[in-house]
Design an enzyme around this catalytic site. Structure first.
Site, PDB file in Angstrom:
ATOM      1  CG  ASN A 129      50.092  43.769  41.222  1.00 13.05           C
ATOM      2  OD1 ASN A 129      49.186  44.343  41.819  1.00 13.05           O
ATOM      3  ND2 ASN A 129      51.367  43.860  41.610  1.00 13.05           N
ATOM      4  CG  ASP A 162      57.582  38.646  42.887  1.00 15.63           C
ATOM      5  OD1 ASP A 162      57.781  39.176  43.992  1.00 15.63           O
ATOM      6  OD2 ASP A 162      56.677  37.813  42.673  1.00 15.63           O
ATOM      7  CG  PHE A 219      48.627  40.286  53.152  1.00 10.61           C
ATOM      8  CD1 PHE A 219      47.281  40.200  52.803  1.00 10.61           C
ATOM      9  CD2 PHE A 219      48.965  40.953  54.315  1.00 10.61           C
ATOM     10  CE1 PHE A 219      46.306  40.771  53.596  1.00 10.61           C
ATOM     11  CE2 PHE A 219      47.995  41.532  55.111  1.00 10.61           C
ATOM     12  CZ  PHE A 219      46.658  41.445  54.752  1.00 10.61           C
ATOM     13  CE  LYS A 230      53.194  54.810  21.678  1.00  8.34           C
ATOM     14  NZ  LYS A 230      51.965  55.405  21.098  1.00  8.34           N
ATOM     15  CE  LYS A 266      55.164  36.134  51.116  1.00  7.97           C
ATOM     16  NZ  LYS A 266      54.191  36.757  50.178  1.00  7.97           N
ATOM     17  CE  LYS A 304      59.639  35.629  50.965  1.00  9.77           C
ATOM     18  NZ  LYS A 304      59.269  36.539  49.891  1.00  9.77           N
TER      19      LYS A 304
END
Length: 401
Positions: free
Chosen positions: A209, A278, A322, A288, A336, A340
């Site tokens: 990301n 995730d 975060f 490859k 969240k 959590k």
């Protein structure tokens, strides 16, 4: 609190320079060791001899006047300082620093120091409000410079408004308050995660990301400055390890899960700023993958939810998560926080300019389980880190953890 502190006082060419003499005297009375640098313009208002008599140290005036042939004066002084004070800080010196100009003893020393720098601006009210001055002040703020805001009142030029150098007592009070905050996390064991993870497809490809790790690294840096024992678990980033931080490098979500859980029990505060994948490829190959005609399908499987695992197993730890969102940010962040079992959550809207991945600034909202809400406007990530840790320390104390 200033006893034994090594302070470099930079005095520039404004009428308020006379107050710097009183400031030097009060700093010395507090037990600080003060060394003064004066610009040529400052010497038009006050003399070096005044500062030398009060500080009991030679005054620095000229970059090329090397008082010890074994040392380069401006580098030695830059390294010596615990922190810098510029009082008064004129529009000229503010402009120099913001634009990287180092052409005299003061500006070259400032360019070389790693110490915290406090600026106490003093100038005509219209000068202070000028767009160039405000732009330069904002630039310095984004770099982590600290400010002692000018007071309002009658100015030497005859105007009434903001631009008067703060009184020495206020400057000293600000310094002592700052030093007190630097001890707020003394001895606390803090575990921080930062950066992205990389999930291998083949030897040359992976899923990842846009996280740069800058926010997590800023938190680690500030936490160490506040006296904490910091362990930083970092995904692959191109950032230097902050001073006094124990860094552990990982690559995958599975590796980050393992390392964080192995340090969890011994940590008092956990701040999970990493952007962990995730999902990961269900199967990887050791050679490859060659290009073929048609579409390519890769089956993904869920990675372990590190934050959920920590929330499920925490006892006395203070857990901060975060949430980087693109819409309904407060709703998702609040959900969240509860789901959590977090003590606090930092939420940022990735669609806002100057916030999110890759940039040096951020804009966030901090929510706590005790229903406190703090909104921190756009500022450098180091400043945001300072604000987050300040509120975490306060909330931690109120909860008795």
């Amino acid at each position: 609190m200033l006893a034994g502190k090594r302070i470099v006082l930079g005095v520039t060419g404004g009428i308020a320079a006379y107050k710097a003499i009183a400031l030097t005297s009060k700093l010395v009375q507090k037990g600080a060791e003060v060394k003064v640098i004066m610009t040529e313009s400052a010497k038009k208002f006050v003399t070096p001899l005044s500062f030398q008599a009060i500080s009991r140290n030679a005054v620095y005036e000229d970059t090329f006047d090397e008082k010890d042939d074994k040392r380069i004066a401006h580098i030695d002084l830059a390294d010596w300082a615990d922190f810098f004070i510029l009082a008064p800080a004129t529009a000229n010196i503010i402009g120099k620093i913001a634009n990287g100009i180092a052409d005299d003893m003061l500006s070259t020393t400032l360019m070389a120091t790693q110490a915290d720098v406090y600026l106490a601006p003093a100038m005509n009210v219209h000068m202070y409000q000028h767009p160039a001055v405000q732009k330069n002040l904002n630039t310095l703020a984004s770099w982590g410079f600290l400010f002692i805001e000018p007071g309002e009142g009658y100015l030497a030029c005859g105007y009434v408004g903001k631009g008067r150098l703060e009184e020495p007592e206020t400057i000293i009070s600000t310094l002592e308050s700052s030093l007190s905050k630097k001890q707020m996390l003394k001895g606390k064991r803090i575990l921080i995660s930062a950066g992205p993870t990389q999930e291998k497809i083949d030897p040359v490809r992976y899923f990842t990301n846009h996280s740069s790790g800058k926010m997590g690294y800023a938190i680690a840096e500030v936490a160490a400055q506040l006296g904490a024992q910091v362990t930083l678990v970092s995904g692959p980033v191109s950032l230097e390890t902050p001073p006094n931080v124990n860094r552990i490098d990982v690559t995958t979500a599975a590796e980050m899960y393992q390392v964080i859980n192995s340090h969890f029990e011994d940590s008092e505060i956990i701040i999970k700023a990493a952007a962990v994948a995730d999902y990961r490829p269900k199967q990887t190959v050791d050679q490859k993958m060659k290009k073929k005609d048609g579409e390519l399908s890769i089956t993904l499987e869920r990675t372990n939810d590190i934050l959920q695992s920590l929330g499920d197993h925490k006892t006395n730890q203070y857990l901060v998560g975060f949430a980087a969102e693109t819409h309904d940010v407060l709703e998702f962040g609040t959900e969240k926080l509860k789901k959590k079992n977090l003590d606090a959550i930092v939420i940022n809207d990735l669609t806002k300019p100057g916030a999110g991945f890759g940039v040096d600034t951020n804009e966030v909202t901090l929510l706590t389980r005790t229903e406190k809400k703090f909104t921190f406007p756009v500022a450098s990530k180091k400043q945001i880190a300072q604000q987050i840790l300040n509120e975490v320390a306060i909330d931690l104390g109120e909860q008795g953890k």
